[in-house]
Design a protein around this motif. Structure first.
Motif, PDB file in Angstrom:
ATOM      1  N   GLY A   1       4.420  29.045  15.991  1.00 23.11           N
ATOM      2  CA  GLY A   1       3.594  28.163  17.076  1.00 23.11           C
ATOM      3  C   GLY A   1       3.985  28.885  18.704  1.00 23.11           C
ATOM      4  O   GLY A   1       2.014  28.735  18.703  1.00 23.11           O
ATOM      5  N   VAL A   2       5.141  29.288  18.591  1.00 22.97           N
ATOM      6  CA  VAL A   2       4.693  29.374  20.103  1.00 22.97           C
ATOM      7  C   VAL A   2       3.715  31.026  20.744  1.00 22.97           C
ATOM      8  O   VAL A   2       2.558  31.085  21.499  1.00 22.97           O
ATOM      9  N   GLU A   3       4.042  31.845  19.466  1.00 25.87           N
ATOM     10  CA  GLU A   3       3.280  32.896  19.197  1.00 25.87           C
ATOM     11  C   GLU A   3       1.503  32.364  19.202  1.00 25.87           C
ATOM     12  O   GLU A   3       0.876  33.149  20.424  1.00 25.87           O
ATOM     13  N   ALA A   4       1.123  31.657  18.800  1.00 29.67           N
ATOM     14  CA  ALA A   4      -0.018  31.780  18.139  1.00 29.67           C
ATOM     15  C   ALA A   4      -1.045  30.494  19.735  1.00 29.67           C
ATOM     16  O   ALA A   4      -1.916  31.663  19.761  1.00 29.67           O
ATOM     17  N   ARG A   5       0.173  30.144  20.539  1.00 34.44           N
ATOM     18  CA  ARG A   5      -0.387  29.461  21.441  1.00 34.44           C
ATOM     19  C   ARG A   5      -0.667  29.940  22.529  1.00 34.44           C
ATOM     20  O   ARG A   5      -1.145  30.262  23.631  1.00 34.44           O
ATOM     21  N   ASP A   6       0.329  31.541  22.968  1.00 29.85           N
ATOM     22  CA  ASP A   6       0.096  32.690  23.404  1.00 29.85           C
ATOM     23  C   ASP A   6      -0.929  33.196  23.310  1.00 29.85           C
ATOM     24  O   ASP A   6      -1.647  33.436  24.108  1.00 29.85           O
ATOM     25  N   VAL A   7      -0.957  33.798  22.262  1.00 33.32           N
ATOM     26  CA  VAL A   7      -2.282  34.419  21.860  1.00 33.32           C
ATOM     27  C   VAL A   7      -3.857  33.742  22.366  1.00 33.32           C
ATOM     28  O   VAL A   7      -4.696  34.475  23.230  1.00 33.32           O
TER      29      VAL A   7
END
Length: 307
Positions: A23-29
């Protein structure tokens, strides 16, 4: 002693942590893609018109980030893909691709402000003669800036016989980067890239030392003056690279003169990815041309007549 959590509980915690990471990586990208779209949307239409290939390079990098955003959101929704693969895709999107897009837009904005009139054969020929006589087109005092206490040039230049890489601004290069010229380089006109070389285990540390570095430009390799951004001339100006050698060096003076004569301040800035304090300008070329043997003789004759 505390009792270890049951295996089922440990597995559940692991899955929750894994989902949180996704979730964190998806939001950051997704955030990185949004920022790049905002930057491209803000590009002045005149810039896009005057430096279209550099803007297209930024658009290509945006597509990479958008693809990474789609992949990470899909992995989050389907619980597919390894943590390492997701982290790697996100790292590329937030790092290399984002830096490449930002660098391409900087190049486009600078190039759009430059003169687009070709240098022409007369100026290019005089510059070639000056380079052959030992002149180097590189930095002027206002181009230099301080890096860890050392005046450094980050930009491009022209030289003959490797003079721009083995002396002058490059005289502080370590022996591994200096003086080891192939025979062809001793009789070649070249386009050179200048930038800092960091020495020490940690380049960001207070104990790091810096020297002026330089190397010949290759259209398929990120140049020194744009490091650490991974972008090449082929990214910035693919059409302009079609008829060029991979390594920007010419043993025939006529071929070098044709290359330089056909280009302008703007087209060279796009091709080479140079910035406001690192470009090849008409003023720099004219200053070099004044050092050509013909110009020197003409100046001497004028002085003799005046006296």
């Amino acid at each position: 002693l505390g009792r270890a959590a049951p295996m089922g509980e440990q597995l559940g915690n692991h899955r929750r942590d894994d989902r949180k990471l996704r979730g964190v990586e998806a939001r950051d990208v997704a955030s990185a893609a949004h920022e790049l779209r905002r930057m491209l949307h803000a590009v002045d239409p005149g810039v896009a018109q005057r430096a279209p290939s550099a803007v297209r390079a930024a658009e290509a990098a945006l597509k990479e980030v958008e693809e990474a955003a789609l992949n990470t959101s899909t992995a989050l929704a389907t619980q597919s893909g390894s943590k390492d693969a997701i982290r790697n895709a996100a790292s590329i999107a937030k790092g290399a691709a984002q830096q490449r897009a930002a660098a391409a837009l900087r190049v486009a904005e600078h190039a759009a402000s430059l003169d687009d009139a070709p240098f022409g054969e007369d100026l290019a020929g005089a510059v070639a003669q000056a380079l052959r006589a030992g002149a180097v087109v590189a930095s002027v005092p206002e181009d230099l800036h301080e890096v860890v206490g050392v005046a450094i040039y980050e930009g491009v230049g022209l030289s003959f016989g490797g003079a721009g890489r083995c002396g002058g601004a490059a005289e502080a290069l370590p022996s591994s980067k200096q003086g080891r010229r192939r025979p062809i380089e001793a009789v070649s006109f070249t386009v050179d890239s200048y930038g800092p070389l960091f020495h020490g285990s940690d380049a960001a540390s207070q104990s790091a030392t810096v020297t002026q570095g330089s190397e010949m430009v290759r259209v398929d390799t990120p140049p020194l003056h744009l490091a650490p951004v991974v972008i090449t001339s082929q990214d910035l100006d693919p059409d302009g690279c079609k008829d060029l050698p991979v390594a920007l060096q010419w043993t025939e003076e006529a071929a070098f003169v044709r290359f330089l004569a056909a280009h302008s301040e703007r087209s060279l800035a796009v091709l080479l990815g140079s910035g406001p304090t690192g470009s090849i300008t008409r003023a720099k070329l004219q200053a070099a041309a004044e050092k050509s043997p013909a110009a020197t003789l003409a100046a001497a004759a004028t002085a003799a007549e005046a006296s």
